[in-house]
Design a protein around this motif. Structure first.
Motif, PDB file in Angstrom:
ATOM      1  N   ASP A 373      51.736   4.665  55.252  1.00  0.00           N
ATOM      2  CA  ASP A 373      51.714   4.050  53.921  1.00  0.00           C
ATOM      3  C   ASP A 373      50.358   3.405  53.647  1.00  0.00           C
ATOM      4  O   ASP A 373      49.802   3.526  52.544  1.00  0.00           O
ATOM      5  CB  ASP A 373      52.825   3.000  53.803  1.00  0.00           C
ATOM      6  N   GLU A 377      47.280   4.371  50.844  1.00  0.00           N
ATOM      7  CA  GLU A 377      46.633   3.411  49.937  1.00  0.00           C
ATOM      8  C   GLU A 377      45.112   3.467  50.076  1.00  0.00           C
ATOM      9  O   GLU A 377      44.388   3.392  49.070  1.00  0.00           O
ATOM     10  CB  GLU A 377      47.142   2.002  50.228  1.00  0.00           C
ATOM     11  N   GLY A 380      43.910   6.446  48.326  1.00  0.00           N
ATOM     12  CA  GLY A 380      43.993   6.226  46.881  1.00  0.00           C
ATOM     13  C   GLY A 380      42.871   5.353  46.365  1.00  0.00           C
ATOM     14  O   GLY A 380      42.314   5.601  45.291  1.00  0.00           O
ATOM     15  N   ILE A 381      42.505   4.333  47.140  1.00  0.00           N
ATOM     16  CA  ILE A 381      41.394   3.459  46.744  1.00  0.00           C
ATOM     17  C   ILE A 381      40.093   4.249  46.685  1.00  0.00           C
ATOM     18  O   ILE A 381      39.285   4.115  45.764  1.00  0.00           O
ATOM     19  CB  ILE A 381      41.273   2.271  47.724  1.00  0.00           C
TER      20      ILE A 381
END
Length: 391
Positions: A373, A377, A380-381
Motif C-alpha cells: 500500500d 502511494e 502515485g506521488i
C-alpha cells in the motif's frame, strides 16, 4: 471421537483424565447387554449425574430395620456429562462416533437410530433412545466471533463462542468474558444494527467507540427503497457516491444527502430517515480523522469473513462436525499468518518507485501487505510530480 480401546479399564482411565482436565470427576454408570446376555455397552458419568432421592423412614415404626442417617445436602445436580462406549469388532469404541459417522453420510438422527436398531437386533440393545439421538444431532445455537486485523492487514479471529440466545444479558456476559481474557477494551468495535448488542457494548465497553458496519446498512438499500428504483435509475450510484467517500466534511455530506433524497422524492422514506439520524455512527465523514476509521469503509473484509465462517456454520451440522470444521478453518488462518510473517521477515520486495531510499526504509519497517500500500502511494506521488513538471 475416533478413539478405540482394547479394554473397559482403558476407556475408564481416559475418561477420568478427560474429566479432570475439564474440571469434573467421573464414575462408572449403567451397562447394557445384548440379546445373548453379553456386555456390549458401558456408560461413564459425571459424579454429579442423577438426582439424589431421600428414603422415607418411619421412625415410629418399631419394625423399622434401616439405619437412620442424618440428612445431608445432595451433591448430585443431574449433570448431563456422559460417555458411552460400545463393543464392536473386538474393541470398545465411543458410541457417539457411530452417530457422527452416519451424519457425515447425511443420515438424520431417526434413520441413524433405526440403522443401529437393525445392527443390534432390538431397540433395547441400541443403548440410547430416539430422543437422545435427536439431542445429539440437533444444533441450533448462535455463533459469535470476535474478528480483528493483524499486522498484515488480514482478518484474524480473536475468539468465538456459541450462545443459546441473543438477549442483551447474554451478550453482556459474553463481552465481560472477552474483556477478562483480553485485559483491555478495544478502541473501536464494529457491529451490525443489533439493538441487544448495542446495549451490551454500552454497558461493558464504556471506553470503546462503537460504529455500525456500513456494508450491513447499505446492503438493505434495494429492499428498503425498492429494487426498481435502484436498477432503473442512477439513485444507487448517487447515494453510494455520497456515503462511501471520506473526503466530505459532515456539513458537505448532509448537503449532498439532501440533494439526492430530494431529487428522487424520498423524503418520506422512514428507513432513509432512520439511517440518516444514525449518520454519526456509520458515515465516514464523521470519523475520518479517527484511528482505524478504514475498518468501517471496506466491504471486501466483511465479505471475506462471511465466506470464511460460512464454511464452518451449517445449521444442519452436529456440534462435533462444527467443532471439527472450525478448528480446521482456524488452523488455516493461523498458517496464513505464519506464512505472511515468514515472507515479511525473509523476502525482500522489489522496489518500483523513484524514491527507492525511502521505499527501502519502508520495506524494512512494514510487513509485506502494508508495504504494498505504501509503495503504491510512493508511485502515485512520483506520477503526480512528473505530471506537474510536464504541465
Amino acid at each position: 471421537m475416533d478413539m478405540v480401546f482394547t479394554s473397559l479399564d482403558d476407556c475408564y482411565s481416559m475418561y477420568v483424565k478427560y474429566a479432570k482436565d475439564c474440571g469434573f470427576s467421573a464414575r462408572k454408570g449403567t451397562t447394557k447387554t445384548n440379546s445373548k446376555g453379553v456386555l456390549h455397552i458401558q456408560y461413564y458419568l459425571c459424579t454429579r449425574a442423577g438426582v439424589y432421592k431421600d428414603k422415607k423412614v418411619d421412625t415410629f415404626d418399631p419394625n423399622q430395620k434401616e439405619r437412620l442417617v442424618r440428612s445431608n445436602f445432595s451433591k448430585r445436580t443431574d449433570c448431563g456429562a456422559l460417555l458411552g462406549v460400545i463393543f464392536e469388532a473386538g474393541s470398545w469404541k465411543l458410541q457417539k462416533h457411530v452417530i457422527h459417522s452416519m451424519s457425515k453420510l447425511n443420515l438424520g438422527p431417526v434413520k441413524a437410530f433405526n440403522v443401529m436398531k437393525t445392527c443390534f437386533g432390538s431397540f433395547e440393545d441400541v443403548g440410547a433412545s430416539k430422543v437422545e439421538f435427536k439431542n445429539y444431532k440437533g444444533y441450533a445455537m448462535v455463533f459469535v466471533s470476535f474478528t480483528g486485523i493483524d499486522n498484515h492487514h488480514c482478518n484474524v479471529t480473536f475468539g468465538a463462542t456459541l450462545l443459546a440466545s441473543e438477549t442483551a444479558d447474554t451478550y453482556i456476559w459474553l463481552l465481560r468474558v472477552f474483556l477478562k481474557v483480553v485485559g483491555s477494551q478495544p478502541k473501536v468495535i464494529v457491529t451490525d444494527q443489533d439493538p441487544t448488542m448495542k446495549k451490551a457494548i454500552s454497558v461493558v465497553f464504556v471506553d470503546t467507540r462503537h460504529r455500525l458496519c456500513m456494508w450491513h446498512v447499505m446492503h438493505k438499500l434495494s429492499l428498503k427503497v425498492g429494487v426498481r428504483l435502484c436498477n432503473s435509475t442512477n439513485f444507487k450510484e448517487r447515494i453510494c457516491g455520497v456515503v462511501w467517500t471520506d473526503i466530505l466534511t459532515p456539513e458537505e455530506f448532509e448537503s449532498e444527502w439532501e440533494v439526492v433524497i430530494g431529487e428522487f422524492n424520498l423524503a418520506d422514506n422512514d428507513w432513509l430517515s432512520d439511517i440518516f439520524a444514525l449518520r454519526e455512527s456509520w458515515i465516514p465523514a464523521y470519523y475520518r480523522m479517527e484511528e482505524m476509521s478504514g475498518l468501517m469503509r471496506t466491504t471486501s473484509r466483511l465479505e471475506s469473513e462471511n465466506h470464511f465462517f460460512g464454511q464452518v456454520c451449517n445449521s444442519k451440522a452436529t456440534l462435533v462436525e462444527f467443532m471439527t470444521h472450525y478448528e480446521t478453518a482456524i488452523e488455516a488462518q493461523r498458517h496464513m499468518h505464519r506464512k505472511n510473517d515468514h515472507e515479511s521477515r525473509y523476502k525482500r520486495p522489489q522496489l518500483k518507485s523513484n524514491y527507492q531510499v525511502l521505499e527501502g526504509q519502508t520495506a524494512d519497517i512494514y510487513p509485506k501487505n502494508i508495504f504494498c500500500d505504501v509503495q503504491a502511494e510512493l508511485i502515485g506521488i512520483a506520477d503526480c510530480i512528473i505530471q506537474l513538471y510536464e504541465d
